[in-house]
Structure formats: C-alpha cells, structure tokens
Design a protein around this motif. Structure first.
Motif: not given
Lengths: 96, 294
Positions: B110-123, B125-127, B214-223
C-alpha cells in the motif's frame, strides 16, 4: 437436520438477527454462525424487500411477482419457495 | 533488547530487526509485543493451533509460537540464517499475531496518495511490490506497507496501518525501475529478491483506504480495469486475506462485518488485468491514477 419443505401458505419474515447490508441494489448477507457471506441480486433482492419484520405468506409474494414479471405461476412458485428455503437454511428468514 | 514500531505496535525484541523503524531508547513505554529468539530451545513450545495460541511449524526453517497477540517465540533450525528467520517472523508469524489482535492482514502492498491509501493486492508474483515501488519512485507516493497491509475499521471507515520502510523486489523489477542490484541486499541467500529500504519515503501513520486493486496477469495485450458487483467485491476481499487458509484453520470469522461494510461503502474495489508479457508498469500507474479521480 432437514426442515420441512415450504408451502405457498407458509408465513415468512426476516430473521430478527439477520446481518446484511444493501449496496447499489445488491444485498450482502452474513451468516453469523458460519461467518460466510452471501450476495443477493435482482429478483432475490426484490423478494427480500417484500419480506419484513411481520410475517407475509409466500403466496402473496408470488402474486406480486406475477404482476411484475412475465413468468408462469408454477415456475414462479417453485423458484420463490426454493429461494426462501435457501434463506431459511442460512437463518436469514424465519417461518412463523 | 531492541525496540521498534511495526503496524503501530511497539515491539520489544531480543534480536535486531534492522528492517523495522527503531524507537529511541529514551522513551520506552510498555511494549505491545515481545519477540524472543530461542536457539537453544529452552522453551517447550506447545503444539497448539487455536486463535489465541498458535504453533507455526515450517519444515527446514523453524518453529514460531505466537500467543495472546503479544508474544512470538522463535526456534529457527540451526541452518536458518538470521535473514531468513526474519522473513518468516515479519511475514507469516506477525500476520498470525495481528489476527490474534483483531487486525486483518491483506496480501497487498500500500501507498499514500493524495486521494487516500491505495492497496495493491494479488497473488505472489503479480507485481504488488513493483507497482508500489513504481508509485513511490515515479509519482512520489510514500510507502505504507509492502506485501502485507493491515486493515481495521473505525467509525465505519477502513484504515491501513504502516508496516516498515522496505520493499522486496526481484532483480527484473529493480532493472525496470532503473535501480542497480549492487546497491541492495539479497533477502535470502538463494533468491534474486532484494531488500530495498525506503526510510526517506515512508508514511508512519495510519491512513484511510481509498482503493483496493487486485492484479491478475492474463493472456491479453492491453491492461484494463474491471468494475465488479458488490457480491464479487466481498469474494475478492476474502481472497486477499494474507494466509487466509491458515486463519480459517483456527477461526471461521475471518472478515468481520464492520470491516467488510467499511470497504464496500468507502473503497473502490476493482480488478486490474495486466498482460503476462512485457512491461505494463507505466500503463498500470496511469490506470490507477485515472481510477482514483473518476
């Protein structure tokens, strides 16, 4: 323990200790015994809205749904009963 | 004796924990948590697995007895290095201790942003750490926690508590962020994972949570970012609980209703699908910032 099947004449109401929150037309319910969460949307949510703290008959719920939706009575009755039996098994509704 | 703060708790430890924020020796109120190293195995650790007392037994690494939400006794195997021991102490063992204290750890950075805390979740190795490090380095957002973010609800709002000023990054991530691996220490001797200190850019106070992605890596070309129903949000939240299976072993009541409702009411919860191949870090940061202002 298997509970007896519900009939159209059964009177149902929300369980007094049902723990739930409504968000954007969805219902999130917590079974406090098992600590499991359930999501209820669309028609399920409408049925929940028709239930209150005083008993209503399942027949009256079915009748109101028949006015709102194009569905045959047998299917509607069967699905409402099955849905309410599910809610009862989670102790979200009680039968009086 | 060494004194540190971690997750807003005062830790008293018989061993040095250099990752953590040290507390000056001049003011030492009663500590919240005691950490004891017992290499000689003077204590007989009871084989308990309840919510209030839990023996965490990790084959080839060691045994950790966590009890009362205020004590951890460590018996690492002779071959376990201090560094490796600390990884398990600060990870799984502390997660269990927090849970004993009624705090909920999520597998998220998690990081502090001007809008509040942002949590980056996931298994693993997802980044998560890479995204948090990028938000810190490229946007200047201070770190709150890496890998494990601890949440609680107060007056109906959800908050995250600070962990310690370090991110754990693989060598590829360091390269991606233009950082040199020579400058950092390896986390364990076997891994290409490095400990990156962020002491100068760390928020040491709790913060209200604005978003959880929640970050999920997939076989796609664009985020892309996917909005989901509230029912799915509840499922997603439950799946991000750190060591959830372990927690459920000792108690069914893992995600408390007040915290769940605080998240549903006040937190943007969404999935971010990112391509398996290539570097989508810049796109990820833009997507997150866009989502926060929408």
């Amino acid at each position: 323990m298997t509970l007896p099947a519900l009939t159209l004449d059964a009177q149902v109401m929300r369980a007094g200790n049902a723990t739930f929150i409504e968000m954007g037309g969805e219902l999130i319910m917590l079974n406090v015994q098992t600590s499991k969460y359930y999501g209820i949307q669309a028609v399920g949510k409408e049925i929940w809205d028709m239930l209150g703290d005083t008993p209503v008959s399942i027949r009256s719920i079915v009748e109101r749904l028949l006015e709102l939706y194009e569905v045959d009575e047998a299917t509607c009755s069967q699905q409402v009963i099955s849905f309410l039996e599910n809610l009862r098994s989670q102790q979200f509704v009680q039968v009086s | 004796m060494f004194y540190y703060t971690l997750y807003s708790l005062l830790i008293e430890s018989t061993i040095a924990l250099p990752e953590l924020l040290a507390v000056g020796s001049d003011h030492k109120p009663a500590s919240d948590v005691q950490v004891v190293l017992d290499r000689e195995r003077q204590y007989t650790l009871p084989d308990e697995k309840t919510r209030s007392a839990y023996l965490l037994d990790i084959p080839t690494i060691g045994r950790y007895f966590i009890s009362g939400g205020n004590s951890i006794i460590m018996q690492p195997e002779p071959d376990t290095s201090d560094k490796t021991n600390r990884v398990y102490l600060l990870g799984t063992a502390f997660a269990m201790l927090l849970y004993q204290r009624g705090l909920l750890p999520f597998h998220a950075s998690s990081v502090e942003t001007p809008h509040g805390a942002v949590l980056i979740a996931g298994q693993s190795g997802v980044g998560k750490s890479t995204t948090a490090a990028a938000l810190q380095r490229l946007r200047g957002f201070r770190l709150i926690a890496d890998d494990v973010s601890v949440a609680y609800a107060q007056d109906g709002y959800p908050y995250v508590v600070p962990a310690y000023p370090q991110v754990k990054l693989w060598d590829q991530s360091l390269n991606m962020l233009g950082m040199n691996t020579d400058r950092f220490e390896r986390l364990t001797n076997s891994d290409d994972k490095f400990a990156v200190p962020l002491t100068h850019s760390f928020r040491d106070q709790p913060m209200q949570i604005a978003a959880l992605y929640v970050i999920l890596p997939m076989e796609i070309s664009q985020i892309h970012l996917m909005q989901i129903s509230y029912a799915e949000k509840v499922l997603l939240l439950q799946r991000q609980i750190y060591r959830g299976a372990l927690m459920r072993e000792i108690s069914e009541d893992v995600l408390p209703f007040d915290l769940m409702t605080a998240f549903l009411k006040h937190v943007r919860i969404a999935r971010i699908y990112r391509p398996l191949q290539g570097n989508s870090l810049d796109a990820m940061l833009e997507l997150i910032e866009q989502s926060l202002i929408n």
